[in-house]
Design a protein around this motif. Structure first.
Motif, PDB file in Angstrom:
ATOM      1  N   GLY A   1      -1.677   1.415 -11.595  1.00 10.35           N
ATOM      2  CA  GLY A   1      -0.351   1.098 -12.062  1.00 10.35           C
ATOM      3  C   GLY A   1      -0.142  -0.213 -12.553  1.00 10.35           C
TER       4      GLY A   1
ATOM      5  N   VAL B   1       8.325   3.494  -1.331  1.00 11.25           N
ATOM      6  CA  VAL B   1       8.706   5.043  -2.334  1.00 11.25           C
ATOM      7  C   VAL B   1       8.942   6.113  -0.994  1.00 11.25           C
ATOM      8  CG1 VAL B   1       7.917   4.484  -4.367  1.00 11.25           C
ATOM      9  CG2 VAL B   1       6.391   6.003  -2.907  1.00 11.25           C
ATOM     10  N   THR B   2       8.559   6.050   0.252  1.00  8.50           N
ATOM     11  CA  THR B   2       9.038   7.009   1.202  1.00  8.50           C
ATOM     12  C   THR B   2      10.161   6.609   1.673  1.00  8.50           C
ATOM     13  OG1 THR B   2       7.915   5.613   2.879  1.00  8.50           O
ATOM     14  CG2 THR B   2       6.399   7.317   1.594  1.00  8.50           C
TER      15      THR B   2
ATOM     16  N   GLY C   1       0.698   6.062  -4.768  1.00  9.66           N
ATOM     17  CA  GLY C   1      -0.063   6.924  -4.046  1.00  9.66           C
ATOM     18  C   GLY C   1      -1.013   6.310  -3.110  1.00  9.66           C
TER      19      GLY C   1
ATOM     20  N   PRO D   1     -13.039   9.611  -9.540  1.00  6.49           N
ATOM     21  CA  PRO D   1     -12.969   8.106  -8.874  1.00  6.49           C
ATOM     22  C   PRO D   1     -12.806   7.117  -9.862  1.00  6.49           C
ATOM     23  CG  PRO D   1     -15.028   9.641  -8.725  1.00  6.49           C
ATOM     24  CD  PRO D   1     -13.938  10.420  -9.275  1.00  6.49           C
TER      25      PRO D   1
HETATM   26  N1  LIG Z   1      -8.580   5.119  -7.442  1.00  4.57           N
HETATM   27  C1  LIG Z   1      -9.041   6.580  -7.654  1.00  4.57           C
HETATM   28  O1  LIG Z   1     -10.230   6.594  -7.440  1.00  4.57           O
HETATM   29  C2  LIG Z   1      -7.966   7.705  -7.621  1.00  4.57           C
HETATM   30  C3  LIG Z   1      -8.511   8.986  -7.995  1.00  4.57           C
HETATM   31  C4  LIG Z   1      -7.423   9.844  -8.393  1.00  4.57           C
HETATM   32  C5  LIG Z   1      -6.034   9.580  -8.342  1.00  4.57           C
HETATM   33  N2  LIG Z   1      -5.937   8.377  -7.817  1.00  4.57           N
HETATM   34  C6  LIG Z   1      -4.287   7.964  -7.806  1.00  4.57           C
HETATM   35  O2  LIG Z   1      -3.981   6.970  -8.683  1.00  4.57           O
HETATM   36  C7  LIG Z   1      -2.669   6.574  -8.201  1.00  4.57           C
HETATM   37  C8  LIG Z   1      -2.951   4.783  -8.063  1.00  4.57           C
HETATM   38  O3  LIG Z   1      -3.845   4.642  -7.125  1.00  4.57           O
HETATM   39  P1  LIG Z   1      -4.945   3.492  -7.442  1.00  4.57           P
HETATM   40  O4  LIG Z   1      -6.134   4.163  -7.349  1.00  4.57           O
HETATM   41  O5  LIG Z   1      -4.529   2.629  -8.507  1.00  4.57           O
HETATM   42  O6  LIG Z   1      -4.880   2.703  -5.784  1.00  4.57           O
HETATM   43  P2  LIG Z   1      -4.348   1.340  -5.432  1.00  4.57           P
HETATM   44  O7  LIG Z   1      -4.945   0.048  -6.074  1.00  4.57           O
HETATM   45  O8  LIG Z   1      -4.372   1.470  -3.873  1.00  4.57           O
HETATM   46  O9  LIG Z   1      -2.776   1.337  -5.991  1.00  4.57           O
HETATM   47  C9  LIG Z   1      -1.906   2.334  -5.207  1.00  4.57           C
HETATM   48  C10 LIG Z   1      -0.282   1.740  -5.540  1.00  4.57           C
HETATM   49  O10 LIG Z   1       0.350   2.673  -5.041  1.00  4.57           O
HETATM   50  C11 LIG Z   1       1.501   2.017  -4.367  1.00  4.57           C
HETATM   51  N3  LIG Z   1       1.948   2.484  -3.067  1.00  4.57           N
HETATM   52  C12 LIG Z   1       1.350   3.207  -2.277  1.00  4.57           C
HETATM   53  N4  LIG Z   1       2.038   3.664  -1.192  1.00  4.57           N
HETATM   54  C13 LIG Z   1       3.367   3.053  -1.510  1.00  4.57           C
HETATM   55  C14 LIG Z   1       4.614   3.173  -0.997  1.00  4.57           C
HETATM   56  N5  LIG Z   1       5.035   3.924   0.161  1.00  4.57           N
HETATM   57  N6  LIG Z   1       5.763   2.825  -1.512  1.00  4.57           N
HETATM   58  C15 LIG Z   1       5.622   2.077  -2.597  1.00  4.57           C
HETATM   59  N7  LIG Z   1       4.325   1.868  -3.428  1.00  4.57           N
HETATM   60  C16 LIG Z   1       3.257   2.510  -2.813  1.00  4.57           C
HETATM   61  C17 LIG Z   1       0.509   0.482  -3.747  1.00  4.57           C
HETATM   62  O11 LIG Z   1       1.628  -0.439  -3.725  1.00  4.57           O
HETATM   63  P3  LIG Z   1       1.819  -1.327  -2.292  1.00  4.57           P
HETATM   64  O12 LIG Z   1       0.607  -1.355  -1.617  1.00  4.57           O
HETATM   65  O13 LIG Z   1       2.063  -2.864  -2.847  1.00  4.57           O
HETATM   66  O14 LIG Z   1       2.864  -0.704  -1.740  1.00  4.57           O
HETATM   67  C18 LIG Z   1      -0.225   0.270  -5.075  1.00  4.57           C
HETATM   68  O15 LIG Z   1       0.386  -0.338  -6.013  1.00  4.57           O
HETATM   69  C19 LIG Z   1      -2.390   7.208  -6.930  1.00  4.57           C
HETATM   70  O16 LIG Z   1      -1.580   7.966  -7.010  1.00  4.57           O
HETATM   71  C20 LIG Z   1      -3.804   7.595  -6.492  1.00  4.57           C
HETATM   72  O17 LIG Z   1      -3.633   8.959  -5.641  1.00  4.57           O
HETATM   73  C21 LIG Z   1      -6.629   7.146  -7.607  1.00  4.57           C
END
Ligand SMILES: NC(=O)c1ccc[n+]([C@@H]2O[C@H](COP(=O)([O-])OP(=O)(O)OC[C@H]3O[C@@H](n4cnc5c(N)ncnc54)[C@H](OP(=O)(O)O)[C@@H]3O)[C@@H](O)[C@H]2O)c1
Length: 257
Positions: free
Chosen positions: A18, A63-64, A91, A187
């Motif tokens: 994001g 967001v929950t 997520g 990943p």
């Molecule tokens: N990295 C991977 O390997 C991978 C693989 C497949 C899919 N994805 C998907 O990619 C998306 C982004 O994840 P990322 O890998 O970039 O991980 P990340 O760096 O941990 O980022 C996750 C983001 O989601 C936000 N978030 C989580 N729970 C939240 C809540 N309850 N309310 C508001 N914001 C929330 C976090 O913000 P705060 O902590 O500030 O709330 C953070 O900005 C996710 O949907 C994840 O499932 C990631």
């Protein structure tokens, strides 16, 4: 690609995919609302965007929580006057075995964070997106397509549901000129392992192991996923709707086990 005068709402913009997308869109002159719970991380992203010439609207929200979801859509539209692009990216991953006492708590958390929030935000944003003939990009996961470890089923179900929702929404929005697509990353190096309890060496080893499971022998950087998201959000993708873009270095191709 130009996003001048386009208003983009990005959930989960405080880190990882994001944040990388927000920074890319700032370079392309978009007007951005960035959402997350961690104020410090969000403000860091905001400064990076501002240095590129775009000061985002920063919204601290979970967001929950229904009241936060209502507020984040309202604040964005009130501040910018419209909404062109919705990126449902927030997520998280938590594991729980079907034999564990707390499995239903883990399941509810995964569904609320990864799927219910996207449905709710889409519902509240719908009239604004119809008005602007905008688009939606959801961030799913190849975890919704294949099986890594059985204890990850709640995450997988939420992401499989998000992919299904994307296609249903694409069909329903199509008559209104609104496109809806989903990106399915494999990943990708982000902060997503921060809650795993691993130290820096442990996380590096985990990424190395995951890279070894892909056909191309590597994991992605957040920037590479952001490139695909930005493409789908742009007019370059004006013929693309209901599509799932797998960006996984060929991990599904190779087989997950
Ligand atoms: N990295 C991977 O390997 C991978 C693989 C497949 C899919 N994805 C998907 O990619 C998306 C982004 O994840 P990322 O890998 O970039 O991980 P990340 O760096 O941990 O980022 C996750 C983001 O989601 C936000 N978030 C989580 N729970 C939240 C809540 N309850 N309310 C508001 N914001 C929330 C976090 O913000 P705060 O902590 O500030 O709330 C953070 O900005 C996710 O949907 C994840 O499932 C990631």
């Amino acid at each position: 690609m130009c996003f001048k005068n386009k208003v983009v709402l990005i959930t989960g913009a405080s880190s990882g995919i994001g944040a990388a997308t927000a920074i890319k869109l700032a370079k392309l002159s978009a007007k951005i609302a960035i959402v997350g719970r961690n104020k410090t991380k969000l403000l860091n992203v905001s400064v990076k965007c501002e240095n590129l010439g775009t000061k985002p609207l920063v919204i601290i929200a979970d967001v929950t929580k229904d009241e936060d979801v209502v507020r984040l859509v309202n604040e964005t539209v009130t501040y910018f006057g419209k909404l062109d692009v919705l990126l449902n990216n927030a997520g998280s991953v938590f594991r729980g075995s079907i034999f564990a006492d707390n499995v239903i708590n883990v399941f509810d958390m995964m569904m609320n964070t990864n799927l219910r929030s996207a449905v709710h935000i889409t519902n509240l944003a719908a009239k604004h997106l119809v008005e602007s003939k905008g688009c939606i990009v959801n961030v799913g996961s190849i975890g919704g397509r294949g099986f890594f470890v059985p204890e990850n089923f709640s995450y997988g179900v939420s992401k499989a549901g998000l992919e299904y929702f994307t296609k249903s929404a694409a069909l329903e929005f199509s008559s209104k000129g609104v496109r809806v697509n989903v990106v399915l990353p494999g990943p990708t190096i982000t902060d997503c392992l921060d809650s795993s309890g691993l130290d820096e060496d442990g996380k590096a080893e985990q990424w190395r192991k995951l890279g070894g499971k892909t056909a191309l022998g590597k994991v992605s950087e957040a920037d590479e996923i952001a490139d695909v998201i930005v493409f789908l959000a742009s007019d370059k993708a004006k013929s693309v709707t209901g599509a799932s873009y797998v960006v996984d270095n060929g991990m599904l191709l190779k087989g997950l086990n």
